[in-house]
Design a protein around this motif. Structure first.
Motif, short mmCIF file in Angstrom:
data_model
loop_
_atom_site.label_atom_id
_atom_site.label_comp_id
_atom_site.label_asym_id
_atom_site.label_seq_id
_atom_site.Cartn_x
_atom_site.Cartn_y
_atom_site.Cartn_z
N VAL A 142 0.87 -1.17 0.00
CA VAL A 142 0.00 0.00 0.00
C VAL A 142 0.91 1.22 0.00
O VAL A 142 1.96 1.23 0.66
CB VAL A 142 -0.93 0.02 1.23
N VAL A 143 0.52 2.24 -0.75
CA VAL A 143 1.29 3.49 -0.77
C VAL A 143 0.37 4.65 -0.42
O VAL A 143 -0.84 4.60 -0.67
CB VAL A 143 1.96 3.74 -2.14
N THR A 144 0.95 5.67 0.17
CA THR A 144 0.17 6.84 0.58
C THR A 144 0.26 7.94 -0.48
O THR A 144 1.09 7.88 -1.40
CB THR A 144 0.70 7.40 1.91
N THR A 145 -0.59 8.94 -0.33
CA THR A 145 -0.52 10.07 -1.26
C THR A 145 0.82 10.79 -1.14
O THR A 145 1.32 11.34 -2.12
CB THR A 145 -1.66 11.07 -0.98
N ALA A 146 1.44 10.75 0.06
CA ALA A 146 2.77 11.35 0.22
C ALA A 146 3.79 10.59 -0.62
O ALA A 146 4.66 11.20 -1.27
CB ALA A 146 3.17 11.34 1.70
N TRP A 147 3.70 9.26 -0.62
CA TRP A 147 4.61 8.44 -1.44
C TRP A 147 4.36 8.73 -2.91
O TRP A 147 5.30 8.90 -3.70
CB TRP A 147 4.40 6.96 -1.13
N LEU A 148 3.10 8.78 -3.32
CA LEU A 148 2.78 9.05 -4.72
C LEU A 148 3.28 10.43 -5.14
O LEU A 148 3.83 10.60 -6.24
CB LEU A 148 1.26 8.96 -4.93
N ALA A 149 3.12 11.43 -4.25
CA ALA A 149 3.59 12.78 -4.57
C ALA A 149 5.10 12.81 -4.78
O ALA A 149 5.61 13.51 -5.68
CB ALA A 149 3.20 13.75 -3.45
N SER A 150 5.82 12.00 -3.97
CA SER A 150 7.29 11.95 -4.13
C SER A 150 7.69 11.28 -5.44
O SER A 150 8.84 11.38 -5.86
CB SER A 150 7.92 11.21 -2.95
N HIS A 151 6.73 10.61 -6.08
CA HIS A 151 6.98 9.98 -7.38
C HIS A 151 6.22 10.70 -8.50
O HIS A 151 5.96 10.13 -9.57
CB HIS A 151 6.58 8.50 -7.34
N GLY A 152 5.87 11.95 -8.23
CA GLY A 152 5.31 12.79 -9.29
C GLY A 152 3.83 12.63 -9.56
O GLY A 152 3.34 13.04 -10.62
N VAL A 153 3.09 12.03 -8.64
CA VAL A 153 1.66 11.82 -8.85
C VAL A 153 0.88 12.63 -7.81
O VAL A 153 1.03 12.42 -6.60
CB VAL A 153 1.28 10.32 -8.73
N SER B 150 -2.56 14.12 -5.76
CA SER B 150 -3.75 13.48 -5.20
C SER B 150 -4.86 13.38 -6.24
O SER B 150 -5.58 12.38 -6.32
CB SER B 150 -4.25 14.25 -3.98
N ASP B 151 -5.00 14.45 -7.02
CA ASP B 151 -6.03 14.46 -8.06
C ASP B 151 -5.75 13.38 -9.11
O ASP B 151 -6.67 12.67 -9.54
CB ASP B 151 -6.09 15.84 -8.71
N GLN B 152 -4.48 13.26 -9.51
CA GLN B 152 -4.13 12.22 -10.48
C GLN B 152 -4.36 10.82 -9.90
O GLN B 152 -4.80 9.92 -10.62
CB GLN B 152 -2.66 12.39 -10.90
N ALA B 153 -4.07 10.65 -8.61
CA ALA B 153 -4.29 9.34 -7.98
C ALA B 153 -5.77 8.98 -8.00
O ALA B 153 -6.13 7.83 -8.28
CB ALA B 153 -3.76 9.37 -6.55
N ARG B 154 -6.63 9.94 -7.72
CA ARG B 154 -8.07 9.69 -7.75
C ARG B 154 -8.53 9.28 -9.15
O ARG B 154 -9.35 8.38 -9.32
CB ARG B 154 -8.84 10.93 -7.28
N LYS B 155 -7.98 9.95 -10.16
CA LYS B 155 -8.33 9.63 -11.55
C LYS B 155 -7.85 8.23 -11.93
O LYS B 155 -8.55 7.48 -12.61
CB LYS B 155 -7.74 10.67 -12.50
#
Length: 258
Positions: A15-26, A28-33
């Protein structure tokens, strides 16, 4: 970032968090999409995994340990859980298995972890006088069937953590005593450093009584003169007798014998 690149970077079973995703250029809005499109699966507020993944408690701990940039984990599997993961506890108490986590005073379990049935039952303990920065505290553990590793307590730290959160009534239970019998490979130098840095007099005295009783070779290599055992007598057992070496009341079978 291309979707395939992102999915390749999320470890299998994690499982990854939005903080992890942000550190990889994604964002929160992109994650939801990506979740709406079926590429990601939302597992709770601010937490995602690859679609169709089989998750377990280790998946949640990966998310929590990688959501901050600090070198030391804010929380970690410790105590009897860490000992079991490393093969030192060969039986678990009857009933539902509980994952024992330890962390600093500020550590909290997010609601998505507490609500996740796939994560099982978790209990978060405070570090109880064992600062996370003590040398020899952590080792890497790679869960079977997962493509990631976790930071968990070393056996030397884990046994001290277990003692620290155990009530006096259970300190001399067969579960702890039998576990001590199997701890013949502990490293005395690592134990020494952890004991010197431990701020709990109760934990240190109880550990010493149990370790002495187990008669492992490493016990004789500990430099007791370098340890602060505090002053005065302590009661670890209601109807026990006073141990003259460590000044604690213990069951008679655990007394120091001249």
């Amino acid at each position: 970032m291309k979707i395939n690149q992102l999915l390749h970077k999320i470890p299998h079973g994690a499982v990854v968090t939005t903080a992890w995703l942000a550190s990889h250029g994604v964002t929160s809005d992109q994650a939801r999409k990506l979740a709406s499109a079926g590429w990601l699966q939302r597992v709770g507020h601010g937490a995602y995994c690859q679609s169709g993944e089989s998750l377990g408690w280790e998946s949640a701990i990966f998310a929590l340990q990688t959501s901050n940039d600090t070198e030391l984990p804010s929380l970690w599997p410790g105590g009897q859980t860490a000992l079991a993961l490393q093969g030192f506890v060969h039986y678990l108490p009857m009933g539902e298995r509980t994952t024992h986590l330890y962390g600093n005073e500020a550590a909290r379990l997010p609601r998505w972890v507490s609500d996740a049935e796939w994560a099982g039952q978790m209990v978060l303990h405070s570090e109880k006088g064992l600062p996370a920065q003590l040398p020899g505290s952590f080792t890497d553990y790679a869960p079977a069937g997962r493509a990631f590793s976790l930071r968990v307590s070393t056996p030397e730290r884990a046994i001290l953590e277990w003692i620290a959160v155990t009530s006096n009534e259970l300190l001399f239970s067969s579960e702890l005593v039998d576990t001590f019998d199997g701890l013949n490979t502990l490293r005395p130098r690592r134990l020494q450093a952890l004991l010197e840095g431990c701020r709990s007099v109760r934990t240190k005295r109880a550990f010493m009584v149990l370790a002495r009783h187990a008669r492992h070779a490493w016990y004789g290599r500990l430099e007791l003169g370098q340890l602060d055992f505090g002053k005065g007598k302590r009661q670890l057992c209601q109807s026990g007798k006073l141990d003259r070496e460590f000044h604690v009341t213990v069951p008679e079978a655990f007394l120091y014998a001249d």
